[in-house]
Motif scaffolding. Structure first.
Motif, short mmCIF file in Angstrom:
data_model
loop_
_atom_site.label_atom_id
_atom_site.label_comp_id
_atom_site.label_asym_id
_atom_site.label_seq_id
_atom_site.Cartn_x
_atom_site.Cartn_y
_atom_site.Cartn_z
N ILE A 32 26.57 -4.30 88.87
CA ILE A 32 26.50 -5.44 89.78
C ILE A 32 26.39 -4.99 91.24
CG2 ILE A 32 29.01 -5.68 90.03
CD1 ILE A 32 28.62 -8.70 90.13
N ASP A 83 22.70 -4.27 91.51
CA ASP A 83 21.87 -5.45 91.25
C ASP A 83 21.99 -6.52 92.33
OD1 ASP A 83 21.16 -4.18 88.93
OD2 ASP A 83 22.54 -5.33 87.64
N GLN A 84 23.21 -6.72 92.86
CA GLN A 84 23.42 -7.83 93.77
C GLN A 84 23.74 -7.42 95.21
OE1 GLN A 84 26.12 -10.82 92.38
NE2 GLN A 84 25.32 -10.82 90.30
N HIS A 85 24.19 -6.19 95.41
CA HIS A 85 24.69 -5.85 96.74
C HIS A 85 23.92 -4.73 97.45
CE1 HIS A 85 28.29 -8.40 96.45
NE2 HIS A 85 28.31 -8.04 95.16
N THR A 108 33.92 -10.35 97.68
CA THR A 108 32.67 -10.51 96.92
C THR A 108 32.88 -10.28 95.43
OG1 THR A 108 32.09 -8.21 97.46
CG2 THR A 108 31.12 -9.94 98.82
N THR A 158 28.02 -14.27 100.77
CA THR A 158 27.31 -13.41 99.81
C THR A 158 26.33 -14.22 98.97
OG1 THR A 158 29.25 -11.97 99.69
CG2 THR A 158 27.61 -11.74 97.95
N GLN A 159 26.77 -15.40 98.57
CA GLN A 159 25.89 -16.28 97.80
C GLN A 159 24.64 -16.64 98.59
OE1 GLN A 159 27.66 -20.03 96.40
NE2 GLN A 159 25.74 -21.04 96.99
N ASN A 190 22.24 -13.77 98.88
CA ASN A 190 21.49 -13.59 97.63
C ASN A 190 20.38 -14.62 97.49
OD1 ASN A 190 22.47 -11.34 95.99
ND2 ASN A 190 24.44 -12.40 96.01
N GLU A 191 20.67 -15.83 97.95
CA GLU A 191 19.69 -16.91 97.81
C GLU A 191 18.57 -16.83 98.82
OE1 GLU A 191 22.84 -20.39 96.31
OE2 GLU A 191 22.17 -20.30 98.39
#
Length: 352
Positions: A23, A26-28, A77, A143-144, A147-148
């Motif tokens: 993660i 993948d996300q950060h 996060t 953080t959301q 990502n968006e």
């Protein structure tokens, strides 16, 4: 009888490895700053060991306060969990969409042009702030949004680059609040950050105050921001010119002084000799420098069409014979300092 053969797998640098959660990549990997990634990698590498934020700071040549900010980022996060000085993996859970009541979505230029309700949305974004400060979004919501929306992530990275340091989590949350609540587009907000750096005011309190002003003045395009910055720079240059003209110490002028200087030099375009004369009158009458008094004097001269000191001398220092004749004929000068001091538009309250 065959001799036993011993083998050893040599992976070189890979002989010693440690686990990195998927993660995190993948996300950060795009969202977190370089310093934040350094800290979490150091922590993962030293799993099972005891260490302090000071240990990490020394190992990475960082300030301890920045290390604490990084740890808070990874905690909020959902990567790690801090409990009684023990770092553990955060519990796995489905991401929760967080929507703040005070959050206002800022439509993109494409959306504005295609949506029939674009005008209504834009008007809601450009509303003035309420007297109470809106609630800042938390790190999870930030953080959301990063990502968006890639532009939000770009804003946070740009802030770090402009200031030459890792901005705190609190500062990042404030930037998001300015973008979503006050309606300043990302490109305009970045220009505001660059201006703040140029004038040596990289604190978020100043940036937020300026952002509110820009929002109230509907500065939501790059052209409008460029014009505003040009106006601000002219005001600063005018204030410095006034300081030299009055022989004042080299200090940072207040907002009131910058506004008055801009009015005298850039808008009214008064000559230096006239401004200097008003300063001399102020010192003679008050014994000290009073910008508001000088402003009142200059306003009266400007309204009366006075353009040079000789006009003042002719009206204020007539010989006795002329003075008696004018008094007898009921003559009144074309301006009245006392009247302007009591009615001047410059007498309103100012916030520096």
């Amino acid at each position: 009888m065959e001799e036993n053969m011993e083998y050893q797998l040599n992976l070189g640098a890979w002989n010693s490895v440690f686990v990195v959660p998927s993660i995190l990549v993948d996300q950060h990997i795009k969202l977190a700053g370089a310093v934040q990634l350094k800290v979490i990698l150091w922590v993962l590498r030293h799993a099972g060991e005891s260490f302090s934020t000071d240990t990490i700071a020394q190992a990475l040549s960082m300030h301890e306060a920045d290390v604490k900010d990084c740890m808070q980022y990874w905690t909020e996060t959902g990567i790690i969990c801090l409990h009684e000085q023990m770092i553990t993996p955060a519990a796995i859970s489905e991401p929760v969409l967080v929507q703040k009541e005070t959050t206002v979505a800022v439509p993109s230029a494409e959306t504005e042009s295609s949506s029939p309700d674009a005008k209504t949305e834009k008007e809601s974004n450009n509303r003035k702030r309420a007297l109470s400060r809106p609630e800042k979004p938390d790190m999870k919501y930030l953080t959301q949004r990063m990502n968006e929306d890639e532009s939000i992530a770009f804003l946070m990275r740009s802030a770090d680059e402009i200031f030459g340091r890792m901005t705190s989590n609190s500062d990042k949350e404030t930037l998001l609040m300015i973008h979503e609540y006050d309606g300043l587009p990302v490109d305009v907000l970045i220009m505001l950050l660059q201006y703040a750096l140029s004038v040596g005011k990289c604190n978020m309190r100043y940036i937020e105050k300026m952002a509110i002003t820009w929002s109230d003045e509907d500065i939501t395009t790059l052209q409008a921001a460029e014009n505003k910055i040009k106006q601000l720079n002219l005001g600063r240059d005018a204030a410095k010119h006034i300081q030299r003209l009055f022989g004042l110490s080299d200090r940072s002028p207040s907002e009131k002084e910058k506004t008055l200087a801009d009015l005298w030099i850039n808008q009214w375009q008064l000559p230096d000799e006239l401004i200097r004369e008003a300063y001399e009158i102020c010192i003679n009458n008050n014994g000290k420098y009073v910008p508001q008094y000088i402003g009142t004097t200059l306003e009266s001269w400007y309204s009366a069409g006075v353009t040079n000191v000789s006009q003042i001398k002719r009206e204020e220092e007539p010989d006795k014979k002329t003075h008696k004749r004018k008094k007898k004929d009921g003559y009144q000068p074309s301006y009245n300092i006392e009247e302007y001091e009591s009615t001047s538009v410059l007498d309103e309250e100012w916030d520096d």
